[in-house]
Design a protein around this motif. Structure first.
Motif, PDB file in Angstrom:
ATOM      1  N   PHE A  46      33.147 -30.495  21.490  1.00 61.49           N
ATOM      2  CA  PHE A  46      33.818 -29.675  22.496  1.00 61.49           C
ATOM      3  C   PHE A  46      32.816 -28.695  23.086  1.00 61.49           C
ATOM      4  CE2 PHE A  46      36.428 -26.123  24.020  1.00 61.49           C
ATOM      5  CZ  PHE A  46      37.390 -26.800  24.751  1.00 61.49           C
ATOM      6  N   GLN A  83      32.454 -25.996  26.866  1.00 57.52           N
ATOM      7  CA  GLN A  83      32.968 -25.572  28.166  1.00 57.52           C
ATOM      8  C   GLN A  83      31.783 -25.440  29.122  1.00 57.52           C
ATOM      9  OE1 GLN A  83      35.926 -25.693  28.928  1.00 57.52           O
ATOM     10  NE2 GLN A  83      37.346 -24.765  27.483  1.00 57.52           N
ATOM     11  N   GLY A 103      38.794 -32.468  26.124  1.00 56.58           N
ATOM     12  CA  GLY A 103      39.964 -32.102  25.343  1.00 56.58           C
ATOM     13  C   GLY A 103      40.985 -33.212  25.210  1.00 56.58           C
ATOM     14  N   GLN A 109      43.668 -25.499  26.892  1.00 54.79           N
ATOM     15  CA  GLN A 109      42.359 -25.872  26.339  1.00 54.79           C
ATOM     16  C   GLN A 109      41.207 -25.409  27.227  1.00 54.79           C
ATOM     17  OE1 GLN A 109      42.261 -30.023  24.432  1.00 54.79           O
ATOM     18  NE2 GLN A 109      44.120 -30.114  25.664  1.00 54.79           N
ATOM     19  N   LEU A 132      39.730 -21.940  26.263  1.00 56.41           N
ATOM     20  CA  LEU A 132      39.237 -21.704  24.905  1.00 56.41           C
ATOM     21  C   LEU A 132      37.727 -21.851  24.833  1.00 56.41           C
ATOM     22  CD1 LEU A 132      41.879 -23.696  22.807  1.00 56.41           C
ATOM     23  CD2 LEU A 132      41.796 -21.229  23.188  1.00 56.41           C
ATOM     24  N   PHE A 164      38.462 -23.134  20.024  1.00 57.37           N
ATOM     25  CA  PHE A 164      39.057 -24.473  20.039  1.00 57.37           C
ATOM     26  C   PHE A 164      39.170 -25.017  18.621  1.00 57.37           C
ATOM     27  CE2 PHE A 164      38.385 -29.090  19.938  1.00 57.37           C
ATOM     28  CZ  PHE A 164      39.462 -29.526  20.690  1.00 57.37           C
ATOM     29  N   ARG A 182      41.696 -23.118  16.568  1.00 58.75           N
ATOM     30  CA  ARG A 182      43.065 -23.487  16.948  1.00 58.75           C
ATOM     31  C   ARG A 182      43.450 -24.845  16.355  1.00 58.75           C
ATOM     32  NH1 ARG A 182      46.032 -22.588  21.743  1.00 58.75           N
ATOM     33  NH2 ARG A 182      44.877 -20.630  21.934  1.00 58.75           N
TER      34      ARG A 182
END
Length: 651
Positions: free
Chosen positions: A392, A394, A402, A438, A441, A446, A449
């Protein structure tokens, strides 16, 4: 979907096949379901029978599926009133489902019955009738204007059945190591595939080859289920991204097929003129066109999936922006009820997995999310959710990673197919699960969670660490298979393979994509970091764990470090060396060789080097193959990606 003959006409009007006794979903209260009007659970129960029209010459399979965690005993009652099969085992969650199968059902009216012990008397038994015929039903045939005929719609009921079908397809005990050389081996297994020969055409016995890569796999499974159930299906043509997120610019479906690509013109030098024809007039020769889709129903489906869809979809489809309506997938919230079988996970670097099962947390063990993926060599394997498998990040240039679900496709009154928008999904009582959570995050948020979703109660830190080690062990053993496939390719006469340039080493075509392991090795290196750093993670977030009352955080961390060292030393595996002999390694060896594994993905190297065997060691003595100096130079240039655990954007 296919509704039972006995259902109310308002429900059966959804069907396009008259008399198909196959699926009863959200039955109206005044249908012959034999339950009270006040029994909400009965009206929200999806029922699937297979084959499409049951008859005495084919096995009868029946499945009940529901959103609610009902308790009960599932029975199949023969026309003579005797119980032919029963089961108290409830699967899934959500959806929850039961199933039963009979090899040779007698002709007559059967009853599929769910007896509930915890319900009011008037709701204690939910019954559906199934008619089993004497003669083989008429065969379905190909229709004009569509790859297959539409007989139903996507809604909550068919989505529940889709999830249940996916879970049963890949089900096995948690400690089982599931792997197949190709997806068609799973689909050809009637003990797994509830829809095996569902259409009565022997369609799963005709030798169809289904060998998707990771991006293809969700589409192939979705298309297969839609084909069997007569549901809409389509796909987008998208960019891969690079300098910006992927964008989807065309959408095709079974009623509006993508035209075959026009082959490019190839200029070929004339053999006349001077000096080997170098200065002669060129002639133009067209590359061969793809053959048209066969007209047969089964052969046409095989071509559509294996050629049309396979040539169109790729990892960019899964990473398209989360807020874009013009996509095949839409993002969901991180909740137990939304992370169900059939949900896909698109990582930011191009890998795609599909969830197949959730194992709830118990007093003795953490919860587990299980997924399957397909590798470029066709291998399909099951693996658990954890940081080493599910990457994951960003980064706007990579798109939106995601968990996502297939966007529902609906049929308008004029017959045209279209996809629901994000706003429509949000408002729909059938779905209502679109979420941009998502996208907000950070990386650590992430994974924190996801820990909370999978295991809501605090975890025993020692047990949690051992489960992380087990996940790493599974990943290492999966790499054994990948490296062995490359060794067999080389010993079978594969020869040296060209190495792509730059970021293309992670995503290309041909033998490099099939047998080199840059993407898999990058994920493995990240997984190794996760395991090595697990004691630090517990110390960072002690509230997430059931810490011993008589020990400080520092003491727990020290104990975890000791157990980690021991576990990595005793967990062993073996791989096949170049001469065919086996060589054993421990997980500790793999961890210690992390630096060497930053340059161990080239299939032109011997397997010993690909496992980081030290030079001049006995382990490396059987090595006979080395990548060229030019390829080694490129690997040195690209090494920083692996060292920094970051994959460059696709171009």
């Amino acid at each position: 979907m296919f509704l039972a003959r006995q259902l109310h006409s308002a429900v059966t009007a959804l069907l396009l096949i008259t008399g198909a006794s196959c699926v009863s979903v959200f039955a109206s209260p005044d249908s012959q379901a034999q339950v009270s009007d006040n029994c909400e659970e009965a009206t929200e129960l999806a029922v699937l029978t297979s084959p499409i029209v049951p008859w005495k010459g084919a096995p009868l399979r029946v499945m009940f599926a529901t959103e609610k965690p009902l308790e009960g005993e599932f029975s199949l009652i023969a026309p003579n009133g005797k119980v032919a099969a029963k089961s108290q085992e409830r699967h899934g969650g959500p959806p929850y489902f039961w199933f039963a199968e009979l090899d040779s059902p007698p002709v007559g009216t059967w009853q599929a019955q769910l007896a509930r012990a915890d319900a009011p008397a008037e709701c204690s038994t939910i019954t559906r009738k199934i008619s089993v015929g004497q003669a083989r039903p008429p065969r379905l045939t190909q229709i004009r204007g569509s790859v297959w005929s539409l007989r139903g719609t996507w809604d909550r009921a068919t989505e529940d059945l889709y999830s249940a079908w996916i879970e049963k397809l890949f089900d096995a005990p948690l400690d089982a190591e599931l792997s197949w050389p190709a997806l068609h081996e799973v689909l050809r297994d009637p003990s797994r595939n509830f829809l095996f020969n569902h259409l009565g055409l022997g369609e799963d016995q005709k030798g169809m080859i289904v060998r998707p890569d990771c991006a293809d796999l969700p589409y192939f499974l979705r298309a297969y289920f839609a084909f069997k159930m007569g549901l809409p299906f389509g796909y987008s043509k998208c960019s891969r991204g690079g300098g910006g997120p992927p964008k989807c610019y065309e959408w095709w479906n079974i009623q509006n097929e993508e035209p075959p690509p026009v082959p490019p013109e190839q200029e070929v030098a004339s053999s006349g003129g001077s000096l080997f024809g170098m200065f002669g007039e060129p002639t133009v020769r067209l590359a061969p066109r793809l053959p048209p889709r066969p007209q047969g129903l089964v052969s046409g489906f095989g071509y559509y999936v294996g050629t049309t869809v396979a040539n169109a979809v790729q990892s960019g489809n899964g990473r398209a922006p989360a807020n874009d309506d013009n996509t095949d997938y839409y993002p969901v919230a991180l909740k137990q009820e939304t992370l169900r079988a059939g949900t896909i996970y698109a990582d930011p670097y191009g890998h795609v997995l599909m969830l197949v099962k959730r194992v709830p947390q118990s007093g003795e063990a953490a919860g587990v999310l299980l997924a399957v993926d397909a590798q470029p060599d066709g291998t399909v394997a099951r693996k658990r959710f954890w940081r080493g498998n599910f990457l994951f990040a960003q980064d706007p240039t990579l798109g939106s990673p995601g968990f996502k679900r297939f966007r529902p496709i609906v049929r308008e009154r004029n017959g045209v197919l279209r996809r629901l928008s994000n706003a429509e999904i949000t408002k729909s009582h059938q779905y209502g699960d679109f979420s941009l959570d998502q996208s907000k995050l950070g990386v650590e948020d992430f994974y924190d969670r996801m820990d909370d979703v999978i295991s809501p109660a605090p975890l025993d830190p020692l047990r949690a660490m051992k489960e992380a080690i087990t996940a790493l062990e599974e990943q290492v053993k999966a790499r054994v298979t990948s490296i062995e496939n490359g060794r067999k390719y080389q010993t079978g006469g594969g020869g040296n393979v060209d190495m792509p340039d730059g970021a293309s080493i992670f995503e290309t075509t041909g033998a490099w994509e099939d047998y080199a392991t840059p993407s898999r090795d990058l994920r493995l290196l990240i997984a190794m970091d996760v395991v090595r750093g697990f004691p630090d993670r517990v110390a960072r977030r002690p509230d997430r764990y059931a810490m011993p009352e008589n020990k400080s955080v520092a003491e727990v961390k020290t104990e975890l470090e000791s157990v980690l060292s021991s576990e990595l030393s005793v967990r062993k595996f073996s791989y096949t060396r170049s001469d065919g002999s086996a060589w054993s390694l421990a997980l500790k060896d793999v961890i210690d060789r992390a630096a060497d594994l930053e340059m161990a993905y080239n299939l032109n190297d011997c397997v010993e080097l690909r496992w980081g065997a030290p030079e001049e060691s006995e382990e490396a003595s059987t090595c006979k193959r080395h990548a060229s100096s030019a390829q080694r130079a490129k690997m040195m240039e690209y090494r920083t990606w692996f060292h920094d655990r970051r994959r460059p954007p696709s171009v």
